[in-house]
Scaffold this active site. Structure first.
Site, PDB file in Angstrom:
ATOM      1  CE  LYS A 193      48.396  29.700  55.578  1.00  9.92           C
ATOM      2  NZ  LYS A 193      46.258  29.451  56.425  1.00  9.92           N
ATOM      3  CD  GLU A 268      46.938  32.733  39.503  1.00 10.03           C
ATOM      4  OE1 GLU A 268      46.210  33.772  39.007  1.00 10.03           O
ATOM      5  OE2 GLU A 268      47.962  32.248  38.495  1.00 10.03           O
ATOM      6  CB  CYS A 302      38.735  33.097  41.964  1.00  6.18           C
ATOM      7  SG  CYS A 302      39.640  31.724  41.038  1.00  6.18           S
ATOM      8  CD  GLU A 402      35.945  37.307  44.851  1.00  6.59           C
ATOM      9  OE1 GLU A 402      36.864  37.589  45.853  1.00  6.59           O
ATOM     10  OE2 GLU A 402      36.260  36.620  43.945  1.00  6.59           O
TER      11      GLU A 402
END
Ligand code: NAD
Length: 499
Positions: A193, A268, A302, A402
């Site tokens: 996906k 992750e 990331c 973040e």
């Protein structure tokens, strides 16, 4: 205002025209069962590239069914034959490198040099690396001491079944490859996906892989929204494992949703990585490393080195070097050869990042450069100038959250112990950087940092052989390396009575 307009290169036009039939089940491309479509646009211009299928539960059901059927044969294929298929996929990626890189740049916005030399090149290497593993995935014979009689005990690594891979928009092809290549190498089949923002390269990869000899049903793709196609994949009882890369928030949702079925998970997730420059470092290299650490892929990485800790004695020198370079970074369309940084993925992401810039200013950090959207021809895209803040304190949101954009927060420190303590004072633990020419300090600090990857005198390096993943809220399990391969297997102990 002159808006930028970019001609779609003819080599990707036929694929884009056909993208609405973007669900791949077995070897067949089809539209979504309910017929919905999602527009996918060029983030540099806002131009529509294609409409992709808005897949949902019925499509996931069909895809999992196809993957389950294919699993029976794929797992029984000899390791060498399975490896051969993966090696052929790697070669096919190299053969279609130009086309895949153009698609990645159009869909994600990143400069073509990055798509070519990072995303596509590394994707081929990953398929090749795991293609080589199929013939090395063995078990052990174990020295058991049964209470009665004798026994031979050996272990074997078996595949799990159907793996659901859910991936984000920042490295669409590469992260899909991180998950699919080891899963397939271990004998699993998969349903992918992709992100609703960037489904194109994964779809083209699937076509290319099928042409290269991947048997039908081994890799199926359901495009669509996370809340529809993604959720259906998580909820499907026929899926043995979800391998997810994305935000920590979605990761938490997946953990909760999989509690009932006890699906295996690799997660992750996000990061707020510390990049630490000691006074004994090569200053020029450290400044370059800091720039690469935060501005690669527009900061939508990331493991971006978004918290730059700089020793007080060299702080001004390092900041000056970073500022001088950051102010010359050329923003533009990723297909323009001169472009060094592209747009953010969406208007929403731009708004989010600008929100953090505003918060940094309100909290009293000093804006050294950037922080604005460029005017003129770039105004139609989601661009933000490379942004650097100094005088950042640990508790400011630009130091804790973040941002996932081109925003660097520079923090001063006085000694090694303090730098390590503050670097570790984060909910995240994905990666960290250390800049020093002191060998003992390099190893000492690398040992103390709470992060899944530590780079010393380099940053943002990835290799198929090196495991990648997080400590703490950055997730669990590992992508890449032998460890990721083992994560797509389960161990069986076989006991043979010898009496
Ligand atoms: P996201 O969590 O919004 O989406 C990631 C994927 O999950 C997409 O395919 C999305 O459609 C799907 N999804 C969303 N909601 C879902 C749901 N309820 N059920 C199932 N699937 C769902 O993340 P994003 O915005 O696409 O990516 C950015 C995030 O990814 C950042 O936080 C970044 O740190 C993280 N990331 C982590 C790594 C890593 O290796 N740790 C690598 C790249 C990106």
């Amino acid at each position: 205002m002159t808006m930028m307009s970019v001609e779609v290169p003819p080599e990707v036009r036929p694929f884009l025209d056909d993208a609405s039939a973007s669900i791949v089940i077995g070897a067949t491309k089809t539209a979504a069962a309910e017929g919905g479509e999602i527009p996918t646009t060029d983030p540099a211009t806002g131009t529509l590239l294609a409409n992709i299928a808005a897949g949902g539960k019925a499509d996931v059901d069909r895809a999992v069914d196809a993957a389950r059927k294919a699993f029976a044969q794929w797992r029984r294929l000899s390791p060498a034959a399975r490896g051969r298929v993966l090696l052929d996929v790697a070669d096919a990626i190299d053969e279609h490198a130009e086309e895949l890189a153009i698609l990645e740049t159009l869909d994600n916005g990143k400069p073509l040099t990055e798509s070519t030399y990072l995303d596509v090149s590394l994707s081929a290497q990953i398929w090749r690396y795991f293609g080589g593993w199929t013939t090395k995935l063995g078990g052990q014979t174990l020295p058991v001491s049964p209470a009665v009689g004798e026994a031979l005990v050996y272990t074997q690594r078996e595949p799990l079944g159907v793996v659901g891979a859910i991936v984000p928009w920042n490295f669409p092809l590469m992260i899909a490859s991180w998950k699919l290549a080891p899963a397939l190498a271990a004998g699993n089949t998969a349903v992918l996906k992709p992100s609703e923002f960037t489904s194109l390269s994964a779809l083209r990869l699937t076509e290319v892989a099928l042409e290269a000899g991947l048997p039908a049903g081994v890799l199926n793709v359901v495009t669509g929204l996370g809340s529809d196609a993604g959720q259906a994949l998580i909820d499907h009882p026929g899926v043995a494992k979800i391998s997810f890369t994305g935000s920590t928030e979605t990761g938490r949702r997946i953990v909760t949703a999989s509690a009932g079925s006890l699906k295996k998970l690799t997660l992750e997730l996000g990061g707020k990585s510390a990049n630490i420059v000691f006074p004994d470092a090569d200053i020029e290299a450290a400044a370059q490393g800091a720039l690469n650490g935060i501005f690669l892929n527009q900061g939508q990485v990331c493991c971006a080195g978004s918290r730059l800790f700089v020793h007080r004695d060299i702080h001004d020198e390092v900041v000056a070097a970073i500022q001088a370079e950051a102010e010359t970074i050329r923003l533009g369309h990723g297909l323009d050869e001169e472009t060094q940084m592209g747009p953010l993925i969406s208007a929403r992401q731009l708004e989010r990042v600008e929100g953090f810039v505003g918060a940094g200013i309100r909290d009293g950090a000093a804006l050294v450069c950037g922080g604005r959207q460029p005017a003129g021809a770039l105004a139609g895209g989601h661009f933000l100038e490379p942004t650097v803040f100094t005088d950042v304190r640990d508790e400011m949101s630009i130091a804790t959250d973040e941002i996932f954009g081109p925003v660097l927060s520079v923090l001063k420190f006085d000694d090694e112990h303090e730098a390590v303590r503050r670097a570790n004072a984060s909910a995240y633990g994905l990666a960290a950087g250390v800049w020093t020419n002191d060998l003992k300090r390099a190893h000492r600090v690398a040992r103390e940092l709470e992060a899944g990857t530590v780079w010393v005198n380099m940053y943002n390096m990835i290799d198929p052989a090196a495991p990648f993943g997080g400590y703490k809220s950055s997730g669990y399990g590992r992508d890449l390396g032998e460890e990721s391969l083992l994560g797509y297997t389960q161990t069986k102990s076989v006991w043979i009575g010898l009496d």
